[in-house]
Design a protein around this motif. Sequence first.
Motif, short mmCIF file in Angstrom:
data_model
loop_
_atom_site.label_atom_id
_atom_site.label_comp_id
_atom_site.label_asym_id
_atom_site.label_seq_id
_atom_site.Cartn_x
_atom_site.Cartn_y
_atom_site.Cartn_z
N GLY A 1 51.33 -12.93 31.88
CA GLY A 1 52.56 -12.28 31.43
C GLY A 1 53.73 -13.24 31.32
N ILE B 1 56.75 -11.80 29.24
CA ILE B 1 57.16 -10.43 29.49
C ILE B 1 58.20 -10.48 30.60
CG2 ILE B 1 56.40 -8.16 30.27
CD1 ILE B 1 53.61 -8.88 29.13
N THR C 1 60.85 -9.00 33.27
CA THR C 1 61.04 -7.79 34.08
C THR C 1 62.27 -7.93 34.95
OG1 THR C 1 59.86 -8.51 36.08
CG2 THR C 1 58.51 -7.66 34.26
N ILE D 1 59.83 -3.45 32.78
CA ILE D 1 59.89 -4.41 31.68
C ILE D 1 61.25 -4.32 31.00
CG2 ILE D 1 58.94 -4.99 29.41
CD1 ILE D 1 56.23 -3.99 30.43
N SER E 1 62.15 -7.05 28.42
CA SER E 1 62.01 -7.59 27.07
C SER E 1 60.67 -8.31 26.95
CB SER E 1 63.15 -8.58 26.74
OG SER E 1 63.06 -9.72 27.58
N ILE E 2 60.23 -8.49 25.71
CA ILE E 2 58.99 -9.22 25.44
C ILE E 2 59.24 -10.18 24.29
CG2 ILE E 2 56.60 -9.02 24.64
CD1 ILE E 2 56.46 -6.30 25.98
N ASP E 3 58.90 -11.46 24.50
CA ASP E 3 59.02 -12.47 23.44
C ASP E 3 57.64 -12.61 22.80
OD1 ASP E 3 59.31 -14.63 21.82
OD2 ASP E 3 60.13 -15.97 23.34
N ASP E 4 57.51 -12.11 21.58
CA ASP E 4 56.18 -12.06 20.95
C ASP E 4 55.92 -13.20 19.97
OD1 ASP E 4 57.89 -11.32 18.96
OD2 ASP E 4 56.87 -9.46 18.41
N GLY F 1 54.81 -9.31 34.86
CA GLY F 1 55.74 -10.07 34.05
C GLY F 1 56.44 -11.07 34.95
N SER G 1 52.17 -2.12 30.26
CA SER G 1 52.17 -3.41 29.57
C SER G 1 51.66 -3.26 28.15
CB SER G 1 51.28 -4.42 30.31
OG SER G 1 51.71 -4.63 31.62
N ILE H 1 53.90 -3.82 24.81
CA ILE H 1 53.54 -4.86 23.84
C ILE H 1 53.37 -4.25 22.46
CG2 ILE H 1 51.68 -6.45 23.17
CD1 ILE H 1 51.37 -6.99 26.26
N ALA I 1 56.88 -3.54 21.18
CA ALA I 1 57.61 -4.76 20.81
C ALA I 1 57.08 -5.35 19.50
CB ALA I 1 57.50 -5.79 21.93
#
Length: 415
Positions: free
Chosen positions: A97, A102, A104, A113, A115-118, A138, A156, A160, A163
């Motif tokens: 994570g 991810i 948290t 959570i 934010s998520i950087d994809d 995360g 999760s 995902i 996001a």
Amino acid sequence: MALIVHKYGGTSMGSTDRIKNVAARVAKWHDAGYQIVVVPSAMSGETNRLIGLAKQIMDQPDPRELDMIASTGEQVSVGLLAMALLAIGKQAVSYAGWQVAIKTDSSFTKARIQSIDDAKVRADLDAGKIVIITGFQGVDDEDNIATLGRGGSDTSAVAIAAAMKADECLIYTDVDGVYTTDPRVVEEARRLKTITFEEMLELASLGSKVLQSRSVEFAGNYRVPTRVLSSLTDPLMPLEEEASSGTLISFEEDTKMEQAVISGIAFNRDEAKITILGVPDKPGVAYHILGPVADANIEVDMIIQNQSVEGKTDFTFTVSRGEYQKAMGVLEGVKTEIGAASVSGDAKVSKVSVVGVGMRSHVGVASQMFRTLSEEGINILMISTSEIKISVLIDEKYMELAVRALHKAFDLEKE
């Protein structure tokens, strides 16, 4: 090219043979032209084993260090699944994570959570790779690993999917969908083809173990089409058949929902009741009781305050059984401060709930529920309601009897 997120539970990842089956299923979807992100749980029993080791060292393990330990189960899963895919000629890459990342908050053991950087994941998908990401975890702003609580891999996966604006999130588990209640308690329980997000959220938050409630919140808030289906079917079954199996969690109430007053019955054994007796009935007393409980990071569920008699009242609420002793300790300190007479509790209670969007347009659900319990000689300790659910707290020993009686009373075994 459509993007699909697959989530596999601990039972699905429970052995190397099952991991190979997961790899075959994922490869089938990838061969059909889908971009695939996979979020697996730890192998069944592994998280319990790791927590057990921690408790052999500390009776009350330090939360940060416990997360460091508990998060390793998923790292094993993603590595093994990536190897299983590589072994059958698929390009695959696994990430923890924190590598995605991810992000948290810092509420160790039950983080949320943020934010998520994809970017890294999208680059791999565009290169034709299958991406496998650890569920359940995360990293916070201080680079500490934080886990999301039991069932966190569901959250999760849906996060995902949200996001990355996935076309669908498929939650593979050891059951073939969402049932009217637990089939292990009621043999006549029936699988639902569809269920609304509202109903699923209520069922999940009320004790149904099919999905973690936060995962349903994510799915509803970000409108992620989500399907619950079985991973124990033939991994090479026709994709079209698999894609329409299980239970679809829908955004809209379909026309049949008007006919079904109740969609399901949830129950939760993990309940404890605490009563503060002889509380002075004055403004702010609820805050002085529940404020310290919240400060101790203890979640409160049902709440009842009795009518005042001679300036005194009783205040009752429920917490999870695992936090019962901690909550009792907090309240012993609060008791003197607020001038309460005593604090008592009962850790042998359970919650049973009926859920259905049809309750909005049908009267008499509560009376039928209470009559059914009365006919079985079951005493109700607390009642909580919302627009689409009624929950009652009862003695633990009557829980399964209550579920079976209510399932029959509301004709849930019928289509």
